[in-house]
Design a protein around this motif. Structure first.
Motif, PDB file in Angstrom:
ATOM      1  N   LEU A  44       0.836  -1.202   0.000  1.00 51.60           N
ATOM      2  CA  LEU A  44       0.000   0.000   0.000  1.00 51.60           C
ATOM      3  C   LEU A  44       0.869   1.249   0.000  1.00 51.60           C
ATOM      4  O   LEU A  44       0.603   2.206  -0.738  1.00 51.60           O
ATOM      5  N   ALA A 118      -4.635  -5.729   1.207  1.00 56.11           N
ATOM      6  CA  ALA A 118      -4.603  -4.428   1.868  1.00 56.11           C
ATOM      7  C   ALA A 118      -5.926  -3.706   1.655  1.00 56.11           C
ATOM      8  O   ALA A 118      -6.461  -3.083   2.565  1.00 56.11           O
ATOM      9  N   GLY A 121      -8.895  -5.905   3.207  1.00 55.30           N
ATOM     10  CA  GLY A 121      -8.751  -6.219   4.623  1.00 55.30           C
ATOM     11  C   GLY A 121      -8.681  -7.721   4.834  1.00 55.30           C
ATOM     12  O   GLY A 121      -8.815  -8.508   3.903  1.00 55.30           O
ATOM     13  N   THR A 124      -3.880 -12.663   7.860  1.00 58.72           N
ATOM     14  CA  THR A 124      -3.303 -12.842   9.189  1.00 58.72           C
ATOM     15  C   THR A 124      -1.890 -12.290   9.249  1.00 58.72           C
ATOM     16  O   THR A 124      -1.104 -12.663  10.113  1.00 58.72           O
ATOM     17  N   THR A 125      -1.551 -11.392   8.313  1.00 59.74           N
ATOM     18  CA  THR A 125      -0.172 -10.918   8.280  1.00 59.74           C
ATOM     19  C   THR A 125       0.130  -9.957   9.419  1.00 59.74           C
ATOM     20  O   THR A 125       1.270  -9.818   9.825  1.00 59.74           O
ATOM     21  N   GLY A 126      -0.874  -9.279   9.921  1.00 52.66           N
ATOM     22  CA  GLY A 126      -0.650  -8.307  10.987  1.00 52.66           C
ATOM     23  C   GLY A 126       0.272  -7.194  10.564  1.00 52.66           C
ATOM     24  O   GLY A 126       1.012  -6.639  11.360  1.00 52.66           O
ATOM     25  N   SER A 127       0.238  -6.842   9.281  1.00 51.19           N
ATOM     26  CA  SER A 127       1.249  -5.912   8.785  1.00 51.19           C
ATOM     27  C   SER A 127       0.879  -4.456   9.037  1.00 51.19           C
ATOM     28  O   SER A 127       1.648  -3.571   8.712  1.00 51.19           O
ATOM     29  N   PHE A 128      -0.297  -4.206   9.545  1.00 52.86           N
ATOM     30  CA  PHE A 128      -0.638  -2.804   9.826  1.00 52.86           C
ATOM     31  C   PHE A 128      -0.397  -2.457  11.289  1.00 52.86           C
ATOM     32  O   PHE A 128      -0.908  -1.489  11.805  1.00 52.86           O
ATOM     33  N   GLY A 129       0.372  -3.287  11.993  1.00 52.19           N
ATOM     34  CA  GLY A 129       0.735  -2.989  13.368  1.00 52.19           C
ATOM     35  C   GLY A 129      -0.252  -3.582  14.346  1.00 52.19           C
ATOM     36  O   GLY A 129      -1.454  -3.375  14.222  1.00 52.19           O
ATOM     37  N   VAL A 130       0.272  -4.331  15.282  1.00 51.13           N
ATOM     38  CA  VAL A 130      -0.607  -4.938  16.282  1.00 51.13           C
ATOM     39  C   VAL A 130      -0.839  -3.921  17.389  1.00 51.13           C
ATOM     40  O   VAL A 130       0.110  -3.457  18.008  1.00 51.13           O
ATOM     41  N   PRO A 131      -2.084  -3.534  17.615  1.00 48.01           N
ATOM     42  CA  PRO A 131      -2.325  -2.537  18.656  1.00 48.01           C
ATOM     43  C   PRO A 131      -1.983  -3.091  20.028  1.00 48.01           C
ATOM     44  O   PRO A 131      -2.185  -4.269  20.313  1.00 48.01           O
ATOM     45  N   SER A 242       4.192   4.116   8.258  1.00 48.46           N
ATOM     46  CA  SER A 242       3.486   5.145   7.508  1.00 48.46           C
ATOM     47  C   SER A 242       2.002   4.838   7.369  1.00 48.46           C
ATOM     48  O   SER A 242       1.231   5.710   7.016  1.00 48.46           O
ATOM     49  N   THR A 243       1.587   3.600   7.619  1.00 49.47           N
ATOM     50  CA  THR A 243       0.160   3.301   7.521  1.00 49.47           C
ATOM     51  C   THR A 243      -0.507   3.287   8.886  1.00 49.47           C
ATOM     52  O   THR A 243      -1.689   2.999   8.984  1.00 49.47           O
ATOM     53  N   GLU A 245      -1.960   4.628  12.577  1.00 51.92           N
ATOM     54  CA  GLU A 245      -2.826   5.734  12.972  1.00 51.92           C
ATOM     55  C   GLU A 245      -2.129   6.558  14.041  1.00 51.92           C
ATOM     56  O   GLU A 245      -1.620   6.025  15.023  1.00 51.92           O
TER      57      GLU A 245
ATOM     58  N   ALA B  85      -8.919  -1.143  16.656  1.00 55.95           N
ATOM     59  CA  ALA B  85      -7.846  -1.339  15.677  1.00 55.95           C
ATOM     60  C   ALA B  85      -7.605  -2.825  15.431  1.00 55.95           C
ATOM     61  O   ALA B  85      -7.723  -3.643  16.323  1.00 55.95           O
ATOM     62  N   ALA B  87      -4.948  -5.545  13.399  1.00 55.47           N
ATOM     63  CA  ALA B  87      -3.597  -5.578  12.855  1.00 55.47           C
ATOM     64  C   ALA B  87      -3.582  -5.909  11.373  1.00 55.47           C
ATOM     65  O   ALA B  87      -2.597  -5.682  10.698  1.00 55.47           O
ATOM     66  N   ASN B  88      -4.668  -6.449  10.843  1.00 54.97           N
ATOM     67  CA  ASN B  88      -4.640  -6.935   9.469  1.00 54.97           C
ATOM     68  C   ASN B  88      -5.289  -5.991   8.473  1.00 54.97           C
ATOM     69  O   ASN B  88      -5.297  -6.257   7.287  1.00 54.97           O
ATOM     70  N   THR B  89      -5.875  -4.923   8.964  1.00 55.27           N
ATOM     71  CA  THR B  89      -6.578  -4.029   8.060  1.00 55.27           C
ATOM     72  C   THR B  89      -6.101  -2.607   8.276  1.00 55.27           C
ATOM     73  O   THR B  89      -5.874  -2.196   9.420  1.00 55.27           O
ATOM     74  N   TYR B  90      -5.939  -1.894   7.182  1.00 51.90           N
ATOM     75  CA  TYR B  90      -5.572  -0.489   7.266  1.00 51.90           C
ATOM     76  C   TYR B  90      -6.731   0.240   7.930  1.00 51.90           C
ATOM     77  O   TYR B  90      -7.878   0.117   7.517  1.00 51.90           O
ATOM     78  N   ARG B  91      -6.448   0.987   8.971  1.00 44.79           N
ATOM     79  CA  ARG B  91      -7.506   1.508   9.815  1.00 44.79           C
ATOM     80  C   ARG B  91      -8.515   2.393   9.086  1.00 44.79           C
ATOM     81  O   ARG B  91      -9.731   2.197   9.256  1.00 44.79           O
ATOM     82  N   PHE B  93      -9.610   2.209   6.146  1.00 42.86           N
ATOM     83  CA  PHE B  93     -10.529   1.355   5.384  1.00 42.86           C
ATOM     84  C   PHE B  93     -11.562   0.751   6.309  1.00 42.86           C
ATOM     85  O   PHE B  93     -12.746   0.677   5.997  1.00 42.86           O
TER      86      PHE B  93
END
Lengths: 470, 339
Positions: A44, A118, A121, A124-131, A242-243, A245, B85, B87-91, B93
């Motif tokens: 992305l 991306a 959605g 299971t990659t968890g690539s947008f950061g695990v909160p 960069s992706t 929040e 939040a 982890a697998n989805t761009y927030r 979206f």
């Protein structure tokens, strides 16, 4: 003389220079890039750095299962779109997003899967950061705190650079940052062991924060290679940041060892905030979350009024006088590079662009175009009503001062003299001219000057000729 | 730098027509249900946001008798407990998809059987979308003083219901507001017959009008035709209309007419000669009326194709019959409606 045109039409807009990171990515191997494309967040972010037409091309192909013939796709662009279209295809081929082919077009399978994931959605990659789990003891800082933190870190670095030659002693950034600045050639150690800003460092200061940030990060990535860090991991971590929040906290547990090691560095640059070095969560700052967008990466400057960063503060008059509505020491220090400051008020600095001040800047390695583009970028909103934005007289004069400096051009090379006969001389000269290496010639004195890279050839030629004669 | 762009989406959620669209009939070989339509749409909306971080989005729903804002990227409620939040989805979206689906579900639940007869409030949604664009353009230009004001706004109308001739004048007014705001209106007819008014809307604002033949490939249609911002459309062959129906609706009965009678003073359109113009109260001589009545074609129901047919004006003031099949005709009518 070209003047800076802010209201460029959309066609030239889409031809803006590609992002600095893309050049870096293009130099990477296909395997490295394919590994990078495994992460949806990286896809992305890379996608966002591309030009509009390239993005549209990817989108067109994204949902197609089969390949499509080249001719079908090229029917989709108009006559004037042909060149941008071909450029886009070659850029995408170099990034290994659309493999080069003369007959069929299809997206790289890894890239396609990841970008689809991306956008839709899931996975299971968890690539947008695990909160991170909320920590009642150390709640994540609010956005204002994060902004202040990022700004403080970033301005410390820049302020240190700009005042390094002036004998002031501002707060020192951390050792790692200093090392990075030194490695990137922005600063250099003088004999006394004191760091001194270099000419490329001066040029660096005039870039916009976004470009500065990427310049340092790229240097960081180059260093990562030498430090035996996994480059792909490092890169995908930056792209992941960069992706994220702004204002949320993320857990460090799922990061790879490389990425954990990067946390300390990124904290030093102000990209992330952590409660302390061993904290198990981190919050990205605005510097990090805007890495792949064009919104201003730094919040409004401290002490100044709202929006001074994106609104600009410089008023330049035709009589070379300059008024800067700022009290930010960094901005004043940068202006001081090429302006003779005359007066300082609580929120205003008055100065003039003079021959001496510009010459000083040129001597530091700053170019006229950089001065002009800095003035344009930070022009006061009132100035934006003018067309052209900066007074033409001032622009031209700054460029003339630069030309003054460039009256003498030096070039390394060899002087060939003492030819035995006119015939010899002409024979060798002919050969050198064919190679296009002759910089200067004088037939009456039978000598000519050739450039450095032609020397080996000419020398060999002469030797062969003397050998033939003997 | 390429500029950010704003996309306003007007989604037709008319229950009756979605039912028709999802049932397989002889004319509807590839049925498309609302559910699969929404999944295509959400992916398209995500793609728009994905293209650029600064891209903004507003989604409006057309329901029987009213219109609602489904989502707006400018007024995002960040503290929503539903948007935890992931982890697998761009927030962004996730927030977008969840908000759109939730609002649609809420409003569709509330629909009663009586709502099925009421036509959708397309004009309301279109107007709200224009107001929204007006607000962001004016505030952003005030904020940045014109330097970053070019947000390249456009509106995409996804329509399933047929034209309502009652809404001719408000639609024309919206088109003219859009022209003034430099908003491009794109129209995607997902189901149903061609829409005369929406064709005109797309034509007059420089947008494209697309009638979907294969509903199962909706996403590909949307991506290729409506995703590129107007800035790069000159480089691409986006679909344009080769045939546009310029017919207007009369002001008296709101019927779409082939041949109309236009008031020579205020340019109002009527389907039959009238003694007094209902808009500007101009009185026409009785002689002209008789002559025009005599010259009217025998068939009262409008036929599709007619050769250009212009009556020479006899005397002024009179009501000149013109073929309302020209750009002038529809513009004249709308100019009239603007008062």
């Amino acid at each position: 003389m070209p003047s800076v045109n802010l209201n460029a039409d959309p066609i030239t807009d889409s031809e803006w220079s590609p992002h600095i990171l893309l050049a870096f990515l293009q130099s990477q191997s296909q395997t490295a890039l394919t590994r990078l494309y495994h992460k949806p967040s990286s896809c992305l972010s890379v996608f966002r750095l591309l030009r509009p037409l390239e993005r549209q091309l990817i989108m067109n192909l994204l949902w197609l299962e089969s390949t499509i013939p080249m001719s079908t796709m090229s029917a989709w662009v108009t006559q004037e779109g042909k060149k941008p279209y071909d450029d886009s295809l070659s850029t995408l081929a170099r990034l290994h997003i659309i493999p080069k082919s003369t007959t069929k077009l299809a997206l790289n399978a890894t890239f396609r899967t990841s970008l689809r994931q991306a956008i839709t959605g899931g996975g299971t990659t968890g690539s947008f950061g695990v909160p991170a789990e909320p920590d009642p003891q150390h709640p994540p800082p609010d956005i204002a705190t994060l902004d202040a933190y990022a700004l403080e870190r970033w301005e410390t670095i820049l302020h240190y650079m700009v005042s390094s030659g002036t004998g002031q002693h501002p707060t020192k950034p951390s050792q790692e940052v200093l090392f990075l600045l030194q490695r990137s050639g922005l600063m250099t150690k003088t004999r006394g062991g004191v760091l001194q800003i270099t000419s490329s460092g001066f040029q660096f200061l005039l870039h916009d924060p976004h470009a500065q940030l990427w310049e340092l990060l790229l240097q960081f990535l180059h260093m990562a290679e030498e430090r035996q860090m996994d480059l792909v991991e490092a890169l995908s971590f930056l792209l992941m940041l960069s992706t994220m929040e702004l204002g949320l906290a993320f857990a460090t547990e799922n990061l790879s060892p490389t990425q954990n090691a990067m946390l300390a560095d990124l904290r030093n640059y102000g990209l992330i905030w952590q409660y302390d070095a061993s904290a198990r969560q981190f919050s990205p700052t605005r510097l990090a979350t805007t890495l792949t967008s064009s919104s201003p990466p730094l919040p409004t400057s401290r002490n100044t009024g709202a929006g001074s960063h994106d609104q600009g503060f410089i008023v330049l008059e035709t009589n070379y006088r300059l008024y800067a509505y700022t009290d930010n020491p960094l901005q004043i220090a940068v202006l001081n590079l090429f302006v003779t400051l005359k007066a300082r008020f609580p929120n205003l600095v008055v100065g003039a662009i003079t021959r001496e001040s510009v010459k000083k800047a040129l001597a530091n390695g700053i170019t006229a175009d950089q001065i002009i583009s800095y003035l344009t970028t930070y022009a006061h909103p009132q100035m934006r009503k003018n067309k052209p934005l900066l007074p033409v007289t001032v622009q031209d004069q700054i460029r003339l001062w630069e030309l003054e400096k460039n009256r003498v051009k030096s070039q390394e090379g060899y002087l060939y003299t003492a030819f035995a006969s006119q015939q010899d001389y002409e024979y060798v000269l002919d050969y050198a001219k064919k190679l296009d290496v002759v910089l200067w010639e004088n037939p009456t004195k039978r000598c000519f000057f050739g450039s450095l890279d032609g020397h080996a050839n000419i020398r060999g030629f002469i030797e062969r000729r003397t050998a033939e004669k003997a | 730098m390429d500029a950010a762009s704003h996309l306003g989406v007007v989604v037709d959620l008319s229950p009756t027509h979605w039912y028709l669209s999802s049932t397989r009939t002889q004319h509807n070989a590839r049925p498309l249900s609302l559910k699969s339509f929404l999944s295509h749409l959400l992916v398209f909306l995500n793609s728009h946001i994905a293209c650029k971080d600064e891209n903004t989005l507003a989604v409006f729903g057309v329901l029987p008798g009213r219109s609602i804002m489904l989502y707006s990227s400018t007024s995002e409620s960040s503290g929503n407990p539903l948007d935890k939040a992931d982890a697998n989805t761009y927030r962004p979206f996730k927030v977008l998809d969840a908000t759109v689906m939730r609002t649609i579900a809420e409003h569709v639940e509330n629909l009663g059987p009586s709502d099925l007869e009421i036509p959708g409030e397309l004009v309301g949604a279109l107007t709200k979308s224009l107001c929204h664009i007006n607000r962001i353009t004016t505030t952003s230009s005030a904020h940045a003083n014109g330097q970053t004001a070019s947000i390249d706004p456009r509106i995409l109308i996804l329509s399933v219901s047929p034209d309502q001739s009652l809404s001719y004048i408000p639609i024309m007014n919206s088109i003219f507001s859009a022209q003034k705001l430099r908003v491009t209106i794109d129209v995607c007819k997902v189901y149903g017959s061609e829409s005369v008014f929406l064709q005109q809307a797309a034509h007059l604002t420089g947008g494209s009008y697309l009638h979907i033949d294969r509903a199962d490939a909706l996403l590909q249609y949307l991506t290729m035709s409506f995703l590129p911002p107007p800035g790069i459309r000159q480089l691409l062959s986006v679909p344009t209309q080769d045939k546009i129906d310029f017919r207007a609706a009369c002001f008296c009965h709101k019927r779409i007419v082939d041949i109309g009678f236009v008031c020579s003073v205020c340019l109002s359109i009527f389907c039959q000669p009238v003694p007094v113009c209902s808009t500007c109260r101009t009185k026409f001589p009785i002689k002209t009326l008789q002559r025009l009545n005599a010259a009217r074609p025998a068939v009262t129901t409008p036929t599709a194709a007619a050769t250009p047919y212009i009556r020479s004006p006899a005397s002024l003031p009179s009501s000149n019959a013109i073929k309302v099949g020209a750009v002038n005709g529809s513009q004249a009518a709308a100019r009239n409606g603007l008062r």
